[in-house]
Design a protein around this motif. Structure first.
Motif, mmCIF file in Angstrom:
data_model
loop_
_atom_site.group_PDB
_atom_site.id
_atom_site.type_symbol
_atom_site.label_atom_id
_atom_site.label_comp_id
_atom_site.label_asym_id
_atom_site.label_seq_id
_atom_site.Cartn_x
_atom_site.Cartn_y
_atom_site.Cartn_z
ATOM 1 N N GLU A 148 -8.349 -4.428 9.945
ATOM 2 C CA GLU A 148 -8.554 -2.994 10.291
ATOM 3 C C GLU A 148 -7.304 -2.164 9.838
ATOM 4 N N MET A 149 -7.150 -1.161 9.722
ATOM 5 C CA MET A 149 -6.982 0.119 8.781
ATOM 6 C C MET A 149 -6.846 1.174 9.803
ATOM 7 N N SER A 150 -5.839 1.903 10.273
ATOM 8 C CA SER A 150 -6.049 3.406 11.112
ATOM 9 C C SER A 150 -5.170 4.022 10.014
ATOM 10 N N TRP A 151 -5.811 4.863 10.371
ATOM 11 C CA TRP A 151 -4.928 6.614 9.199
ATOM 12 C C TRP A 151 -4.792 7.842 9.776
ATOM 13 N N ASP A 152 -3.776 8.250 10.303
ATOM 14 C CA ASP A 152 -3.647 9.740 10.839
ATOM 15 C C ASP A 152 -2.812 10.221 9.532
ATOM 16 N N PRO B 156 -2.677 4.711 4.891
ATOM 17 C CA PRO B 156 -3.488 4.339 5.903
ATOM 18 C C PRO B 156 -2.097 2.926 6.002
ATOM 19 N N GLN B 157 -2.161 2.391 7.131
ATOM 20 C CA GLN B 157 -1.529 1.099 7.392
ATOM 21 C C GLN B 157 -3.053 0.284 8.557
ATOM 22 N N PHE B 158 -3.075 -0.895 7.733
ATOM 23 C CA PHE B 158 -3.476 -1.912 8.439
ATOM 24 C C PHE B 158 -2.791 -2.814 9.359
ATOM 25 N N THR B 159 -3.598 -3.120 10.262
ATOM 26 C CA THR B 159 -3.240 -3.508 12.044
ATOM 27 C C THR B 159 -3.922 -5.255 11.567
ATOM 28 N N LEU C 15 0.711 -1.545 0.351
ATOM 29 C CA LEU C 15 0.498 0.298 -0.087
ATOM 30 C C LEU C 15 0.460 1.479 -0.285
ATOM 31 N N THR C 16 1.904 1.426 0.799
ATOM 32 C CA THR C 16 2.796 2.132 0.657
ATOM 33 C C THR C 16 3.353 2.809 -0.511
ATOM 34 N N LYS C 17 3.436 1.812 -1.604
ATOM 35 C CA LYS C 17 4.329 1.699 -2.936
ATOM 36 C C LYS C 17 3.599 2.331 -3.627
#
Length: 509
Positions: A87-91, A67-70, A24-26
């Motif tokens: 499960e995802m978080s995004w700041d 976003p980062q998936f946890t 996802l980062t790429k």
């Protein structure tokens, strides 16, 4: 996670989240923000508050922080598809500016900043096919919002200068997210040629709700008592939320109101009830809320529930007593009428909730030549005779100075205000009456039975408690006997027997 027995959940460790995050980062710099903007903007316009004449994006970029998936879970659905939940978080650091124009002609650039989001995204790969990439389409949806925070700032100004603007835009954004992507809403992306209409969002049934009453609500008023009303919804959108009437100055309100809701996924959706204190021109104050999982309802069967009100549905523990709300619920799924006893069908004696039966709904008039000329709709008025036997009471509270009471019972039909009362049983906390009263009920779907216990005194009477019954159960069962706890009393219960004799009355509508 609750799923059907046929499904198999594979542990998340087989699908490490860091692998997804790397990809996802790429990919993040290449995500088409314009496509997201084009799909969200019409929904914002749909929920645009009245005080604005225009609401559009003037700038929309996703920023550099992906976003980062946890956590990742895989659900196999009986071989017909695969569901992935992430499960995802995004700041993030997106640059989002809304160009708004008020009805006063003022144009303002409003920045959406300090975005913080956590939730669960759902991807459905279905149907599985024997050709690459092994699935015909993919559906994506926001399965659950755990947190969605953001702030609004007028560039070069103060948003509080226009009263109500901040709240109005906040509500618009949240409604847009709810209506555009939150489950059960889903977006279907075809991968291989084919018909995937079965994957699209469709109603699956109707939930009938009778909001009966509430008791022991919190008093928020300094003078008098709270003025409660309730809001009910499955999806928290303005056009899908139902609002009850306001009951003034009462902590034990009786509504006896009926509402209908469209169900789109009975396995995951909830009915939410929020009770407020009306404050007139000021914002209403929340007294408490509760929810019911639709998966807990047996299709075609009425469920009578008392729900404890809490401050926040997300908080697991709430020890403060905020009162209770009384509901009658009936879920009727579409397409299974032959498998269920549906109280709304024409061959069933009565409905359980406040809905006029459509028994013999279409009546055809025939002219002199035997030809059909018009069709009239006929509705059933639920008329009948209700027999109420007040058998006895147990453990009534002591109200006399000598430690006893002289109880009697009044039995009242709420709509007609017809009242009967038992004889007085002197000096007794466990009285036996065995008295029967008959009431002609003109509209059983909308009437209620109010049974009050009083202590007889030489110069008056003292209130001891009451119980309030809808006619749902007796209409469905025909006859029953049961014990009922007294409300507004420290102790005591009534032993009652109810019997219903139906007399259908038809009217053209």
């Amino acid at each position: 996670m609750t799923v059907n027995d046929s499904r198999k959940i594979l542990p998340a460790e087989f699908y490490p989240a860091w692998v997804v995050n790397q990809h996802l980062t790429k990919l993040w710099p290449y995500v088409d923000a314009g496509l997201i903007k084009a799909s969200v903007e019409p929904v914002l316009e749909q929920y645009r508050p009245f005080i604005l004449s225009s609401l559009k994006f003037s700038k929309f970029t996703l920023g550099t922080v992906a976003p980062q998936f946890t956590g990742v879970s895989i659900i196999e659905d009986g071989g017909s598809g695969i569901t992935m939940e992430l499960e995802m978080s995004w700041d993030g650091n997106p640059s989002i500016i809304l160009g708004i124009k008020t009805r006063f002609g003022v144009s303002l650039p409003v920045q959406v900043k300090d975005i913080g989001f956590t939730g669960v995204f759902r991807l459905i790969f279905k149907p599985l096919v024997p050709e690459f990439p092994c699935f015909g389409a993919v559906c994506y949806s926001l399965r659950q919002k755990k947190k969605m925070d953001f702030t609004l700032k007028v560039i070069g100004g103060d948003i509080s200068a226009i009263p109500g603007l901040d709240d109005a835009i906040q509500e618009t954004i949240r409604n847009a997210v709810e209506d555009s992507i939150t489950w059960p809403v889903r977006k279907v992306v075809p991968i291989l040629p084919g018909d995937y209409s079965d994957l699209e969002l469709k109603p699956v049934g109707i939930l009938e709700v009778k909001l009966v009453q509430a008791k022991a609500l919190t008093n928020k008023d300094f003078i008098g008592k709270s003025d409660p009303f309730a809001k009910l919804y499955i999806r928290p959108l303005p056009d899908k939320t139902k609002t009850s009437k306001i009951i003034n100055n009462d902590l034990n309100p009786i509504w006896n109101e009926h509402f209908e809701f469209v169900v789109e996924d009975a396995t995951t959706q909830h009915l939410v009830v929020k009770v407020y204190d009306d404050e007139g021109l000021q914002a209403s104050e929340l007294l408490g809320c509760a929810q019911v999982k639709l998966s807990e309802l047996e299709p075609g069967k009425v469920k009578d529930v008392w729900l404890k009100l809490v401050k926040d549905l997300e908080v697991q523990r709430d020890n403060k007593n905020r009162g209770q709300v009384h509901l009658e619920l009936l879920y009727c799924p579409f397409g299974v009428e032959n498998d269920l006893v549906n109280p709304f069908s024409s061959d069933f004696s009565m409905t359980s909730l406040e809905k006029v039966l459509k028994s013999g709904a279409n009546g055809t008039e025939i002219n002199g030549n035997g030809n059909e000329i018009t069709q009239k709709r006929r509705e059933v008025i639920v008329r009948g005779v209700l027999s109420v036997t007040v058998i006895s009471a147990d453990d009534l509270p002591m109200v006399d100075l000598m430690g006893k009471a002289d109880p009697f019972v009044t039995v009242t039909m709420r709509k007609s205000e017809m009242t009967n009362k038992t004889r007085v049983v002197n000096n007794c906390l466990n009285p036996v009456w065995n008295q029967t009263f008959d009431f002609v009920v003109e509209d059983g779907l909308h009437d209620m039975l109010v049974i009050e216990v009083w202590d007889h005194d030489t110069f008056g009477k003292d209130y001891m408690g009451r119980c309030i019954l809808t006619l749902t159960r007796v209409i469905l069962e025909g006859e029953y006997k049961d014990y009922f706890q007294l409300d507004e009393a420290k102790s005591g219960r009534l032993n009652l027997q109810l019997k219903w004799t139906a007399q259908h009355v038809y009217r053209d509508s």
